[in-house]
Enzyme design. Sequence first.
Site, PDB file in Angstrom:
ATOM      1  N   LEU A 124       4.408  -0.600   4.038  1.00  0.00           N
ATOM      2  CA  LEU A 124       4.218  -0.404   2.603  1.00  0.00           C
ATOM      3  C   LEU A 124       2.837  -0.879   2.144  1.00  0.00           C
ATOM      4  O   LEU A 124       2.438  -2.009   2.405  1.00  0.00           O
ATOM      5  CB  LEU A 124       5.314  -1.190   1.847  1.00  0.00           C
ATOM      6  CG  LEU A 124       5.402  -0.896   0.359  1.00  0.00           C
ATOM      7  CD1 LEU A 124       5.874   0.526   0.119  1.00  0.00           C
ATOM      8  CD2 LEU A 124       6.312  -1.906  -0.332  1.00  0.00           C
ATOM      9  N   ASP A 125       2.125  -0.011   1.432  1.00  0.00           N
ATOM     10  CA  ASP A 125       0.823  -0.344   0.837  1.00  0.00           C
ATOM     11  C   ASP A 125      -0.236  -0.665   1.881  1.00  0.00           C
ATOM     12  O   ASP A 125      -1.274  -1.240   1.547  1.00  0.00           O
ATOM     13  CB  ASP A 125       0.943  -1.527  -0.152  1.00  0.00           C
ATOM     14  CG  ASP A 125       1.915  -1.235  -1.276  1.00  0.00           C
ATOM     15  OD1 ASP A 125       2.139  -0.055  -1.577  1.00  0.00           O
ATOM     16  OD2 ASP A 125       2.457  -2.196  -1.851  1.00  0.00           O
ATOM     17  N   GLU A 126      -0.006  -0.331   3.143  1.00  0.00           N
ATOM     18  CA  GLU A 126      -0.984  -0.673   4.169  1.00  0.00           C
ATOM     19  C   GLU A 126      -1.584   0.551   4.846  1.00  0.00           C
ATOM     20  O   GLU A 126      -2.330   0.417   5.807  1.00  0.00           O
ATOM     21  CB  GLU A 126      -0.346  -1.594   5.221  1.00  0.00           C
ATOM     22  CG  GLU A 126       0.000  -2.946   4.637  1.00  0.00           C
ATOM     23  CD  GLU A 126       0.455  -3.932   5.694  1.00  0.00           C
ATOM     24  OE1 GLU A 126       0.404  -3.614   6.891  1.00  0.00           O
ATOM     25  OE2 GLU A 126       0.882  -5.036   5.291  1.00  0.00           O
TER      26      GLU A 126
END
Lengths: 287, 287, 287, 287
Positions: free
Chosen positions: D230-232
């Site tokens: 997530l978000d990476e």
Amino acid sequence: MPATQTAILLIDCPDRKGLVAAIVNFLVERYDINILNADQHQDAQLGLFFMRVEFATEDPLCTQQSFREAFEPLALQFQMNWRIEFTETKQNVAIFVSQYLHCLADLLQRHQAGEFPCNLSLIVSNHEVARPLAEFYGIPFHYLPIAPETRSQTESQQLALLAEHNIDLVVLARYMQILSPTFVQAYPRRIINVHHSFLPAFVGARPYHAAFARGVKLIGATSHYVTEHLDEGPIIEQDVTRVSQNDQLPSLIQKGRDLERIVLSRAVQWHLEHRILSYSNKTVIFA
Amino acid sequence: MPATQTAILLIDCPDRKGLVAAIVNFLVERYDINILNADQHQDAQLGLFFMRVEFATEDPLCTQQSFREAFEPLALQFQMNWRIEFTETKQNVAIFVSQYLHCLADLLQRHQAGEFPCNLSLIVSNHEVARPLAEFYGIPFHYLPIAPETRSQTESQQLALLAEHNIDLVVLARYMQILSPTFVQAYPRRIINVHHSFLPAFVGARPYHAAFARGVKLIGATSHYVTEHLDEGPIIEQDVTRVSQNDQLPSLIQKGRDLERIVLSRAVQWHLEHRILSYSNKTVIFA
Amino acid sequence: MPATQTAILLIDCPDRKGLVAAIVNFLVERYDINILNADQHQDAQLGLFFMRVEFATEDPLCTQQSFREAFEPLALQFQMNWRIEFTETKQNVAIFVSQYLHCLADLLQRHQAGEFPCNLSLIVSNHEVARPLAEFYGIPFHYLPIAPETRSQTESQQLALLAEHNIDLVVLARYMQILSPTFVQAYPRRIINVHHSFLPAFVGARPYHAAFARGVKLIGATSHYVTEHLDEGPIIEQDVTRVSQNDQLPSLIQKGRDLERIVLSRAVQWHLEHRILSYSNKTVIFA
Amino acid sequence: MPATQTAILLIDCPDRKGLVAAIVNFLVERYDINILNADQHQDAQLGLFFMRVEFATEDPLCTQQSFREAFEPLALQFQMNWRIEFTETKQNVAIFVSQYLHCLADLLQRHQAGEFPCNLSLIVSNHEVARPLAEFYGIPFHYLPIAPETRSQTESQQLALLAEHNIDLVVLARYMQILSPTFVQAYPRRIINVHHSFLPAFVGARPYHAAFARGVKLIGATSHYVTEHLDEGPIIEQDVTRVSQNDQLPSLIQKGRDLERIVLSRAVQWHLEHRILSYSNKTVIFA
């Protein structure tokens, strides 16, 4: 429990000793107000003072009418230009648009999202292309085509519409017609335009073409109040974005649209929130 | 003709009705002042009020000492944190630097150009490399090398130097050593650091390397007050610049230096002009 | 083991089919080169092609002279404007400055930090104020005062100095004198100036004053090649920063200095790295 | 007269001598192409080479199928990851949205204005609120509510819809649900999300609240490819805007919406124009 109302007092006048104290004391003693926000600005060069006070009061006697009468002696004493705006009074806004819809679509979506405290009363256009968008958002749409020989007649129709709907603010959202001095004078500091350049660079028609020809490395957009002098009114907001040799004219125009949306919407919001004072062809923004 | 002096009053306290009127009336009635600038800010969430008043007075009795005594009752009544600063009193500044000289060179040039209203009292470094620059600008240079086993001893020497020169502000211009809690507590909200990232992204060492590894499209720099928690103090200023795949690490570091210079110099100037209020690990900037 | 040398080939010519293949094949077959970087750009409107190839070769026969002879037939065939630059050849740079030192100080510090691959050969000024800074950084300083009646004579002295030191690039770091057409023609696309406005807005003298009077919300700075038409040469780089009513003229000028430093230093670096192609009063930046 | 078609060849592989010449010669000799644009990039650290060639050909034998077969030997020789995209093939795009409509409205308006070369095939939402907007722009709308116990079932329905419509790209326009690894793996580097912070600052939920609490001076938004972490995922575009103490949470969120619109739309456009190469959790943008 008494209702709370909030209002905004806007003042510009010659800078004088005792001014702030006089204003603050009037507000506190007369209406037992609570200051929510107070901003002031001095133009040292011109010796001018500007102030915006947002306040709340539970005093039912604090009405537009009564405030005007009560404040007038102080205003006279300090030679103020001033106005009081109660936030419960929603302003009526008209949008003028031609064939490019990006600013209009943006304004309508923002209004729906609650960014603008106003009634969108009507949309006026010299083309039919904006009608579906207007209808989707439920805003009355008026198609008033413009031909050289009927220009002044059409403008009379426009002014009649604005009068009929008690319009407070006219937003030119890429409206590609020039307004007559008569029109402009009817709405002083109440017509906002977006110009697709970083003014005062590239005044006049086709600014993106001019910017491309000059080889600038940043393009800009400017929102401003309309005056009788084209592209010379007080600037409200400007923004720029970077371009390179990879940006041929179409991509430059596309990048510019993002700027137009942003500078126009900021100007509209600030105007509606009574955050703009205009003097000497400049603006003070209490943002 | 009496001499005019200017001063800045800074206040933060719980937001209460009548606060502004009380402050303004005190200033006007007691010292017959002329308000040059007044800014205020409310934190609605926390119920806090912040104010910065810059005023001029010709009253010779308006001294630091007398003002403090006269204002104290009002301050107590409204539970204020407050201070009064007279602009004729120049602050004494120490700059700490290690091996990178770009921020130091920039600060020295700005000081010479008159951007900073302060005395540059001394430059402290754990390396000799900054000495010529310090000497060129005529600022006393103190070389205090740091070794692990003598760290606390060196810090005592540093603190003694700061005390001896009545230092008001310590500027860490890419000083690559961590200050002890003792040091930090001796200068609360009076040590400004520049961190070479857009905080809170990339805390800790080698932020440019981390930014490069993450593939960000903008790099940043942050100036902040130093607290006991590394890179977590109140942020004063931040800026960013665009990078692309063409920026390998060295070019990214070079671009970052421009940001470091700018965010650090703005923070120093705002601090010296008493434009910063800090609360709840944030800053209010009256710029 | 043979020495590796790197060179940059810069080409502009009419866009034609087979161009890229012809260039690449020449390089690979003739000198067994390794392409380090290749950038190209097309101006579709004008039918022009631009290319920058940075390559490495171990071929000792790849010299400036031999390359020129070998490449010339291809260049003729495709009507190229072109040049080859070997990176081991350091360019000689002269800086001209008047009384404002912020750009000069910045350039000198960057040169010392290794940002510019060049020899700083000399600094020329019509004032003495820059001498200490020049001497601190070890750059020969030439004071050549300018009076109306001796202007052309002084310019001859300047040109003689430039010739004597084989100057490749002249940087006007806030040099407040106008160069004659003779001077400009002697260094075509080899004189870089910084103008303290967002060109083409505010050409001519005192642009900050003009920007302040117009009430713009962003101020800018522009670096450009000098041509015979003042402030109209090809733009190399521009940047802007936000201003508000709080920025009276002095603060606006101070903010502008940050922009001037940045746009001038970028232009100088790009020029020295042979990243700029200029045509039709525009620039292509291979950055 | 034969029809002209344009195509884009995208390559990444280990950097080797002779690579560019081999590619260019293949294109010219095999299909008599005309290069419209060629960009390349080297990652010196990792020894990688990236190239994007946009070319035109009138050869009717240059089809997706024949090109693939013809190019494969060269691709094998140089260990290339590569693909060929013909611009006449319009991609199919699905937009996922939840309750915030600003990104969706913006994407739809841009699509209508011709900014995106794609078919908008469908809009999927776990709420009904976007339906009128979808219908206004004539895009099929699928309401698929999500409850914890039916999550995997709903995701199967979503995947079936995407398969049925041959979707090439999924755009998460403020879609507030987390996709399962199964979903993500089905569309590698073909799901674009907008995160409302300047990543890697403020990962996870409620980034504006976190930014407000930290007291940052700039807020940001990030568009990125979705990966299982997530978000990476690889960052495609980021932008920021300035905030101050005057921006309480609502105004901060409003300013952020402008950034979200811009970074998401740029990412979508670049993806559709095959301008993005992704490697090592980074992106190369040939813009």
